[in-house]
Design a protein around this motif. Sequence first.
Motif, PDB file in Angstrom:
ATOM      1  N   GLU A  84       0.834  -1.206   0.000  1.00 39.17           N
ATOM      2  CA  GLU A  84       0.000   0.000   0.000  1.00 39.17           C
ATOM      3  C   GLU A  84       0.868   1.256   0.000  1.00 39.17           C
ATOM      4  N   ALA A  85       1.952   1.234   0.785  1.00 36.83           N
ATOM      5  CA  ALA A  85       2.833   2.403   0.863  1.00 36.83           C
ATOM      6  C   ALA A  85       3.515   2.662  -0.474  1.00 36.83           C
ATOM      7  N   VAL A  86       4.036   1.604  -1.103  1.00 37.62           N
ATOM      8  CA  VAL A  86       4.734   1.767  -2.385  1.00 37.62           C
ATOM      9  C   VAL A  86       3.758   2.204  -3.473  1.00 37.62           C
ATOM     10  N   GLU A  87       2.573   1.605  -3.498  1.00 38.48           N
ATOM     11  CA  GLU A  87       1.572   1.997  -4.490  1.00 38.48           C
ATOM     12  C   GLU A  87       1.168   3.461  -4.317  1.00 38.48           C
ATOM     13  N   SER A  88       1.100   3.932  -3.075  1.00 38.57           N
ATOM     14  CA  SER A  88       0.711   5.326  -2.844  1.00 38.57           C
ATOM     15  C   SER A  88       1.734   6.283  -3.435  1.00 38.57           C
ATOM     16  N   VAL A  89       3.005   5.919  -3.364  1.00 42.99           N
ATOM     17  CA  VAL A  89       4.061   6.770  -3.932  1.00 42.99           C
ATOM     18  C   VAL A  89       4.004   6.744  -5.449  1.00 42.99           C
ATOM     19  N   PHE A  90       3.908   5.539  -6.031  1.00 44.95           N
ATOM     20  CA  PHE A  90       3.924   5.426  -7.485  1.00 44.95           C
ATOM     21  C   PHE A  90       2.659   6.007  -8.124  1.00 44.95           C
ATOM     22  N   SER A  91       1.562   6.020  -7.390  1.00 42.49           N
ATOM     23  CA  SER A  91       0.325   6.578  -7.945  1.00 42.49           C
ATOM     24  C   SER A  91       0.226   8.082  -7.723  1.00 42.49           C
ATOM     25  N   GLY A  92       1.146   8.640  -6.918  1.00 42.14           N
ATOM     26  CA  GLY A  92       1.130  10.068  -6.661  1.00 42.14           C
ATOM     27  C   GLY A  92       0.219  10.476  -5.518  1.00 42.14           C
ATOM     28  N   ARG A  93      -0.463   9.509  -4.876  1.00 46.35           N
ATOM     29  CA  ARG A  93      -1.367   9.856  -3.776  1.00 46.35           C
ATOM     30  C   ARG A  93      -0.592  10.162  -2.500  1.00 46.35           C
ATOM     31  N   GLY A  94       0.452   9.398  -2.236  1.00 41.08           N
ATOM     32  CA  GLY A  94       1.213   9.558  -1.004  1.00 41.08           C
ATOM     33  C   GLY A  94       2.480  10.365  -1.228  1.00 41.08           C
ATOM     34  N   ARG A  95       2.874  11.115  -0.220  1.00 43.13           N
ATOM     35  CA  ARG A  95       4.099  11.908  -0.317  1.00 43.13           C
ATOM     36  C   ARG A  95       5.065  11.607   0.822  1.00 43.13           C
ATOM     37  N   ILE A  96       4.550  11.044   1.931  1.00 49.13           N
ATOM     38  CA  ILE A  96       5.394  10.808   3.100  1.00 49.13           C
ATOM     39  C   ILE A  96       5.316   9.332   3.476  1.00 49.13           C
ATOM     40  N   LEU A  97       6.472   8.698   3.627  1.00 46.03           N
ATOM     41  CA  LEU A  97       6.541   7.337   4.133  1.00 46.03           C
ATOM     42  C   LEU A  97       7.174   7.376   5.522  1.00 46.03           C
ATOM     43  N   VAL A  98       6.597   6.619   6.436  1.00 46.25           N
ATOM     44  CA  VAL A  98       7.104   6.555   7.807  1.00 46.25           C
ATOM     45  C   VAL A  98       7.600   5.135   8.032  1.00 46.25           C
ATOM     46  N   THR A  99       8.852   4.992   8.447  1.00 50.59           N
ATOM     47  CA  THR A  99       9.443   3.668   8.523  1.00 50.59           C
ATOM     48  C   THR A  99      10.484   3.621   9.635  1.00 50.59           C
TER      49      THR A  99
END
Length: 273
Positions: A84-99
């Motif tokens: 879900e996190a990777v898809e959010s980045v590649f789709s442009g929906r997500g900008r911040i990943l917390v890890t």
Amino acid sequence: APGSAFRLTGVVGSAGAATLAALHRRLPDRILVAVLPDPNQAQAVEADLDALLGEGISHIFPQRESLPYESDEPHVEVGGLRVEAVESVFSGRGRILVTTVRALQERVPLPSHLADLRLTLKVGDTLPLGMLVEILEERGFQRAPVVEEVGQFAVRGGILDVFSFGAPDPLRVEFWGDDVESLRSFDILDQRSTGTLREAHVLPVDFSSEEASGTASRSLLELLPSEALLLDMGGEPWAHVLTRSWEHAGRVYAELRDSGMEDLHPPEELFLS
């Protein structure tokens, strides 16, 4: 700038998440990766970001809950959150990943259609210009006379300009025949070069989640563009944590091989060194 560091002191409590939210508002197109010492602290920061920015901007990229060479990941949810996190980045929906630091080091199984989406270009690569155009169009880029916004590319003679999601500036790829002769970032307003590069990463504008099946192992750092900003939000020095994980995996691998186990993945397939 790439390879540089900036330290902000006196940040306590939820001020770290507030700083991160402010940085996102200042640089809305950059990918930010908040790195915490452990999963509990990562979840707390992600909850703060949801409150400050609204849901969908930030996503958790969790570490494995199992230790190296344990049979399987005990919780399916962990793998689902990673995808879900990777898809959010590649789709442009997500900008911040917390890890976490350990999650950055882990190579984790992801669907092949996600793991192979980042396009890496290097000076000296042999890649016909026409093939690069086809690759960009397959990834959702739109051809334009001049690159003016993210998601566009333009071709003039042996030069291709492309503006990838997550990059602060567009990229100019200059060819000599079928070889990549130079890579440069440039200012979108005056077209002047802002820096030379040896390597650049291009993320897709669009992709289909129904492509080829199978999995491939990648670390988060092997999926993100080089312009992503990593934010160390406290804890042990990274070098100590990464060395400890790497050495532990090596010891367990050697012990299992000595005990007669075969068909084991070597440590470099599970972790970045």
